[in-house]
Design a protein around this motif. Sequence first.
Motif, PDB file in Angstrom:
ATOM      1  N   GLU A  37      25.815  10.658  54.130  1.00 42.32           N
ATOM      2  CA  GLU A  37      26.341  11.366  55.302  1.00 42.32           C
ATOM      3  C   GLU A  37      27.803  11.032  55.544  1.00 42.32           C
ATOM      4  O   GLU A  37      28.526  11.786  56.185  1.00 42.32           O
ATOM      5  CB  GLU A  37      25.511  11.011  56.544  1.00 42.32           C
ATOM      6  N   ILE A  85      30.286  11.167  53.751  1.00 38.03           N
ATOM      7  CA  ILE A  85      31.290  12.033  53.145  1.00 38.03           C
ATOM      8  C   ILE A  85      31.736  13.122  54.117  1.00 38.03           C
ATOM      9  O   ILE A  85      32.852  13.633  54.026  1.00 38.03           O
ATOM     10  CB  ILE A  85      30.732  12.622  51.838  1.00 38.03           C
ATOM     11  N   PHE A  86      30.876  13.469  55.083  1.00 34.78           N
ATOM     12  CA  PHE A  86      31.254  14.511  56.028  1.00 34.78           C
ATOM     13  C   PHE A  86      32.151  13.990  57.132  1.00 34.78           C
ATOM     14  O   PHE A  86      32.795  14.764  57.828  1.00 34.78           O
ATOM     15  CB  PHE A  86      30.002  15.139  56.650  1.00 34.78           C
ATOM     16  N   THR A  87      32.168  12.699  57.330  1.00 35.12           N
ATOM     17  CA  THR A  87      32.909  12.172  58.477  1.00 35.12           C
ATOM     18  C   THR A  87      34.065  11.273  58.062  1.00 35.12           C
ATOM     19  O   THR A  87      35.135  11.334  58.667  1.00 35.12           O
ATOM     20  CB  THR A  87      31.960  11.361  59.381  1.00 35.12           C
ATOM     21  N   PHE A 120      32.778  18.046  46.401  1.00 35.01           N
ATOM     22  CA  PHE A 120      31.381  17.641  46.218  1.00 35.01           C
ATOM     23  C   PHE A 120      30.503  18.827  46.577  1.00 35.01           C
ATOM     24  O   PHE A 120      30.975  19.841  47.109  1.00 35.01           O
ATOM     25  CB  PHE A 120      31.051  16.430  47.104  1.00 35.01           C
ATOM     26  N   LYS A 128      25.270  19.786  51.464  1.00 35.49           N
ATOM     27  CA  LYS A 128      23.821  19.920  51.675  1.00 35.49           C
ATOM     28  C   LYS A 128      23.470  21.356  51.987  1.00 35.49           C
ATOM     29  O   LYS A 128      24.289  22.131  52.457  1.00 35.49           O
ATOM     30  CB  LYS A 128      23.401  19.018  52.835  1.00 35.49           C
ATOM     31  N   ARG A 186      24.036  22.702  55.622  1.00 34.37           N
ATOM     32  CA  ARG A 186      25.431  22.977  55.955  1.00 34.37           C
ATOM     33  C   ARG A 186      25.922  24.217  55.226  1.00 34.37           C
ATOM     34  O   ARG A 186      26.726  24.989  55.768  1.00 34.37           O
ATOM     35  CB  ARG A 186      26.290  21.769  55.601  1.00 34.37           C
ATOM     36  N   PRO A 203      33.937  20.306  60.061  1.00 32.55           N
ATOM     37  CA  PRO A 203      34.323  20.191  58.639  1.00 32.55           C
ATOM     38  C   PRO A 203      34.582  18.742  58.257  1.00 32.55           C
ATOM     39  O   PRO A 203      34.877  17.906  59.104  1.00 32.55           O
ATOM     40  CB  PRO A 203      35.586  21.037  58.547  1.00 32.55           C
ATOM     41  N   CYS A 204      34.446  18.470  56.973  1.00 35.56           N
ATOM     42  CA  CYS A 204      34.714  17.109  56.514  1.00 35.56           C
ATOM     43  C   CYS A 204      36.227  16.897  56.467  1.00 35.56           C
ATOM     44  O   CYS A 204      36.997  17.861  56.483  1.00 35.56           O
ATOM     45  CB  CYS A 204      34.057  16.857  55.168  1.00 35.56           C
ATOM     46  N   PRO A 205      36.683  15.647  56.443  1.00 38.57           N
ATOM     47  CA  PRO A 205      38.113  15.375  56.606  1.00 38.57           C
ATOM     48  C   PRO A 205      38.950  16.009  55.486  1.00 38.57           C
ATOM     49  O   PRO A 205      38.514  16.123  54.345  1.00 38.57           O
ATOM     50  CB  PRO A 205      38.203  13.850  56.531  1.00 38.57           C
ATOM     51  N   ARG A 262      36.985  21.322  50.068  1.00 43.11           N
ATOM     52  CA  ARG A 262      36.302  20.202  49.414  1.00 43.11           C
ATOM     53  C   ARG A 262      34.801  20.425  49.421  1.00 43.11           C
ATOM     54  O   ARG A 262      34.109  20.174  48.440  1.00 43.11           O
ATOM     55  CB  ARG A 262      36.596  18.906  50.173  1.00 43.11           C
TER      56      ARG A 262
END
Lengths: 503, 368
Positions: free
Chosen positions: A238, A240-242, B195, B198, B201, B213-215, B234
């Motif tokens: 998890e 990786i999302f944050t 990457f 999931k 998402r 969103p991811c960083p 990403r």
Amino acid sequence: MDFLISQNYVNYVCQCGLLKPLTNLYFCRHCLNLRCSFCCHHEVDSHFCRNCLENIPSSEAKLRKNKCNSCFDCPSCSFSVLSARATTIQVPMTVKEKQEGEESSTTTSEASSGKMVAKKMYYLACLACRYSSRDVGISDQASQNFCWPEQEYMHANRFNTILNYYQALVLHDKQVKQDEKRRKTTNKSKFQSMTDRTGLNVSAIRRQMGFDKTVSKPKNKPASILPSMTEEVEELSEDIFTKPINLKNITTIEQRFTQPANQPESVKHLYPQHKNLSIKRSIRCRHCEHNVIKPEYNPTSIKYRIQQFASSHVPEVRIIKCYPLMPNKSAFITLKLTNPTMNDMTITIMELPTDDEEVMMIDEMKKNFESLTVSSKSSLMRPSLIEDPRIVSCKPTAKLELPDSSFVINQRDDSAEFDDEIQTDKKDPKFVIWRKANKIAIELSITPNDLKVNDEVIVGFTMHYTYSTVPSTTAEKKDSQQRHALNARVYLNVGNIVDYSTK
Amino acid sequence: MPLFETVFQEKPAIVMEIGSAYTKIGFCGEAHPRFILPTEIESIRDVLKKTEKNLYDQAVDFFNKIFFDYLLVSPKDRKVSFVESTITTPTLIRESFAKVLFHHFEVASILFLPLHLVSLSTLAIDTALVVDIGYKEAVILPVFNGVQILKAWQAQPLGGESIHDGIKASLILNGVKDEILSERVIEDIKVRTCFVTKQARAVAHRNNESIQPCPDVDYPVDGSDVIKIPGNLREFALEVLFPEDNDYLGLPYIIIDAIIKCPVDSRKELAENILLIGGTSSMMGIKSRLRDELRTLIKSEFYMDRLYIDDVKFHNAPSKPNFTGWLGGSIYSATDLISNSITRENYLKHPKIPDWIFYDGSSTRNQG
């Protein structure tokens, strides 16, 4: 100078039909032909490490997997070699050292502080990218060489199990097959036996009677190994999302592939890699199987034991000057020819073969080669193949006016370099501008075809030259200095068509 | 022929897997390839544009490099094994390679090994659904009891190339200059920052729901430029492998298609033995995503009554996914099976490489 050297304005045609500058060609003294790296056979001569210049015998190189024991490549930048750096650390004295220390302390009074002793320790560091073996947690070593911990491959055991299993399995299958074959062949008798009719054969009867010792037992199947089990799939974390990622800690694809076994994703696992060895290669003519290049074994030497470079056997052509080229108008070019051999050369400049003639030449070459391989018994077992000769891809775009007579270039004489006098004793044809020692300058007239502005003008000619085989040191050949008439096809790129209308 | 002659031979065979992006080379009986290097034969990427002669010259240069710069062996009288996807390798390439190796390098024999089949030997099983996701394409082939089920073969251009195109297009849309986005840079961006997300998402993203969103990542190029790689890119760059459209040709769909084309009795076993190989399948998260997608598909209305499988399970090969095929070749070539290869003498008599549709036993038969 780079302008003169790096561009290939003068190209020779190799026997295989490729165009190469003279410096890239070899000359086989036995078939008296030009050869290039493409149509020759390459062989590995000796292995060595290009960093420490250690000569490594090929059997040992195989054992070491073609890696040097003592030199390491930087796994991070892979540009430079890691160098061992020394540090001194304070270590407590070992017992042995202590005893020695105590002995000496009897003489010196101030030895009470000598419980700690300075010791040299080494680690590996890259001088280009600041990588060091401490980064990946390799502890410093006491000695500089041969004791760096090797990285272990985690699948090695599993792989060996699988490999042994399959080898045994294939062998087993083969044996079973052979046994069956044997059994089948013994049954095939010319005469029908009575036992066959009754459905009983000898072995069956023996088995019934209890003599089954002669019957070969089926070989045991190799013990099967545990096959791979399906495993739980690793979930994406998890985080990786944050969490932001730090690119500096993630290896690039090049860094991963420097370690094909482990392919680490984090820079924490970049272990120093043993340096790959290099080779010296020898080059062999495919036609006569003689070496054209054979280097010396010693890695520190750059000399050759056999070197048949074309530039020391074939006259070299250089362009000195070329007048502006215009379509359909004749212009003069000045060429310099140099004789690199120790014998005088007679040179005739002739026209290039036409396409049909070229095809015929190729056919003849093939035939010659076939007859050669058939006649020699040694190569019958493994006929060596030649590269299919090709038709020259380059087509001349200008016409060359051929000189009307041949001319002689003097032999190379190193002492003549210092003479000022110009030999004029020979009657030279008109087109010879000057001659000096083993060099000669000639002027030829060319007429470019109907070309556009800035098109390349290429002229070609066949250079017919006499070549004397250098008498080899063996006595039997001493008198047999033979003169050969050889041909070399030369293509010159003399420049581009200039635009005169604008001037 | 004595039994042990070929097994304990002096010179180990050379094993190569020439992929469209990377070439894996090494010796048989070793646990990993010696080198993984970029394939430098341009014609492999677009073979139809080049002539055979061009391919021949390029192959000579490339093999020269392999033998003399990397493996450091004289190729003469060596045995060579090629691991290749028998179905999708163009005949022109196989024949050119054979010609180069036999004529120019005078190798003793060549053994062509089918990639999907030999990959199984790394697991010591004989039934699996092999999914090869490479650079050009994804090729799926079920193997049941050591037999490849050709009928169920599936392939789609889902691989590294389509991912790279997607990343490049989206970065150019974001205002990044075209000239700094070389193939190498894009590959590096993909490998280091992207990457496979999931399933939940991905679905949310597809339905334009707002998700955190991811960083973002700042990616430096050549020491002068910095590319800002948005979190969305990403996370969803690899969604090109999982397209949701009316063609139903995404990666999970073609896997199911391959299973459904197999006999009913074999389906359950195949679905519970899936093996992912190929460079693209080393991307982070791709396995768990595939599992989730496949589980959803199995339960979906369309497949529920016709598939007859309950679950999907995956294998872990004792290798990195990008050289699993090579490793299979290494195991195969270390056994006695290498004596089945095409020898030089036979090739010179019949210069033809046996094929699925052209099998001539005489060219592989041993002499003596």
